[in-house]
Design a protein around this motif. Sequence first.
Motif, mmCIF file in Angstrom:
data_model
loop_
_atom_site.group_PDB
_atom_site.id
_atom_site.type_symbol
_atom_site.label_atom_id
_atom_site.label_comp_id
_atom_site.label_asym_id
_atom_site.label_seq_id
_atom_site.Cartn_x
_atom_site.Cartn_y
_atom_site.Cartn_z
ATOM 1 N N ILE A 290 67.437 49.758 -0.209
ATOM 2 C CA ILE A 290 68.093 48.588 -0.803
ATOM 3 C C ILE A 290 67.772 48.499 -2.288
ATOM 4 O O ILE A 290 68.654 48.267 -3.123
ATOM 5 C CB ILE A 290 67.650 47.311 -0.067
ATOM 6 C CG1 ILE A 290 68.062 47.374 1.402
ATOM 7 C CG2 ILE A 290 68.236 46.070 -0.743
ATOM 8 C CD1 ILE A 290 67.547 46.218 2.239
ATOM 9 N N ILE A 291 66.496 48.694 -2.624
ATOM 10 C CA ILE A 291 66.093 48.668 -4.028
ATOM 11 C C ILE A 291 66.847 49.724 -4.822
ATOM 12 O O ILE A 291 67.257 49.494 -5.969
ATOM 13 C CB ILE A 291 64.571 48.866 -4.150
ATOM 14 C CG1 ILE A 291 63.833 47.658 -3.580
ATOM 15 C CG2 ILE A 291 64.153 49.109 -5.589
ATOM 16 C CD1 ILE A 291 62.329 47.817 -3.521
ATOM 17 N N ASN A 292 67.065 50.882 -4.199
ATOM 18 C CA ASN A 292 67.758 51.954 -4.903
ATOM 19 C C ASN A 292 69.207 51.587 -5.229
ATOM 20 O O ASN A 292 69.784 52.095 -6.195
ATOM 21 C CB ASN A 292 67.716 53.249 -4.091
ATOM 22 C CG ASN A 292 68.024 54.465 -4.924
ATOM 23 O OD1 ASN A 292 67.544 54.600 -6.047
ATOM 24 N ND2 ASN A 292 68.853 55.359 -4.413
ATOM 25 N N LEU A 293 69.807 50.719 -4.438
ATOM 26 C CA LEU A 293 71.164 50.260 -4.753
ATOM 27 C C LEU A 293 71.187 49.506 -6.083
ATOM 28 O O LEU A 293 72.145 49.613 -6.848
ATOM 29 C CB LEU A 293 71.695 49.377 -3.627
ATOM 30 C CG LEU A 293 71.883 50.062 -2.263
ATOM 31 C CD1 LEU A 293 72.383 49.055 -1.236
ATOM 32 C CD2 LEU A 293 72.854 51.240 -2.375
ATOM 33 N N PHE A 294 70.124 48.752 -6.361
ATOM 34 C CA PHE A 294 70.020 48.081 -7.659
ATOM 35 C C PHE A 294 69.891 49.111 -8.780
ATOM 36 O O PHE A 294 70.518 48.970 -9.840
ATOM 37 C CB PHE A 294 68.822 47.132 -7.683
ATOM 38 C CG PHE A 294 68.898 46.022 -6.680
ATOM 39 C CD1 PHE A 294 70.074 45.317 -6.481
ATOM 40 C CD2 PHE A 294 67.795 45.679 -5.916
ATOM 41 C CE1 PHE A 294 70.152 44.286 -5.556
ATOM 42 C CE2 PHE A 294 67.854 44.651 -4.986
ATOM 43 C CZ PHE A 294 69.039 43.950 -4.811
#
Length: 411
Positions: free
Chosen positions: A99-103
Amino acid sequence: MILRVPKIYLINKQQLVRTLFLVGMLVIYLGSLFPWFFWPLGGFYLAIGAAMFVSAMVIDRHEQYGFFNRQDFLIPMLLYILLSFYIIVVNAESPKNYIINLFHIAIYYTLFRVSTTQLPSVSDFISKAMGWLLLVSMAFFLLYVLGFPLPSVNAQFRDGFYTFSNYFFFLLDDRSLSWIIPRFQGVFLEPGHLGTATSFLLFTQSGKWRRWYNIVLIVATLITFSLSAYVLLTAIIIMNLWVQRKNFIGKLLAVAALFGIIIAGSFVYRDGDNMLHDLILLRLEVDDGELAGNNRVTEDFQSEFDSFLESDDILFGREMDYDISGNSGYQVFIYDNGFVGLILLWTFYLLSMWAAPDRRAWAAVMFIALLAFLARGYLMWYNYYIPFFCVAFSNYLPPPLKSSEPSTAAT
């Protein structure tokens, strides 16, 4: 006087896009340096920055001025997605990292889409913001050094791996409390992090070092007493002279003479009993072929890394044993991600800036990035990549000759 409401509305939207983009850049830049006031946010600062970027792109989408108008973003974007997910998978990171990588993906997409004419304003804005922050921080740090009583609280980061006395405007590592003059780190996690970051910002400010905020950045770099920051700043000075194509040899000799005077002075001042001599110059001594300051990894990790190179883990990396702490540099990245990760990282770096208008600027960025990778290995941190990206796409090419000036092409 006729008031044209639609024109005012357009100007306000344009300014809003610019403000969202610049503030978002500052948020992710500061977050990558781990200032103490971002610690409660964790990785949430990425969501704040990504939200600002997405909002800016939505507002800009139907406008004529085209703040985000680059069309050559596809290859860099695909390479970043491949690299980022590879690192998550091979390191068996938790589901929240996806999820963090989507940011991260949203942030890099915005950076690759923004018009390159806007990038100088990015580096100027971040440099000025850091200049103000560090100016206030250094003022309070000076008061501390002079003996003024300042309020503080105990603080720790990463489950006590880092412990500080937090004076709110600056941090002091508890390990340096016994020093007469501790190393300056501002509100950030380590002096080395700050010194490296300010060096890279100065890289973007070629030709503008006399401006007040760049003088602040220079002073901050020097009082971190970080060997890696000193080496990087020296290399940046040399590469800037080379890129600018202006009396390179003469200016290089002048810089060498200045450094020579400073080094000689450090041996004379107080008979060598000073921080420059003890923290920098003594670490440059060579003993039995080894540089004294080459302590990026511990002996335990070096033994582990040597065994890693002879194992089947060399392609995709090995899970880090965090009981072996205190390590940084290229060896840690290779150990974590293997040689496949190393190839993906440098393919991304080389190609994401390949469209740079000046090959000298591109080559200078790659050289400084290589030095930074050898010393610290954090090339994907925003305080590394954003300045490098800005420098690569700055127009260093000399301006065309005016029609009244004779051409020297024939000679």
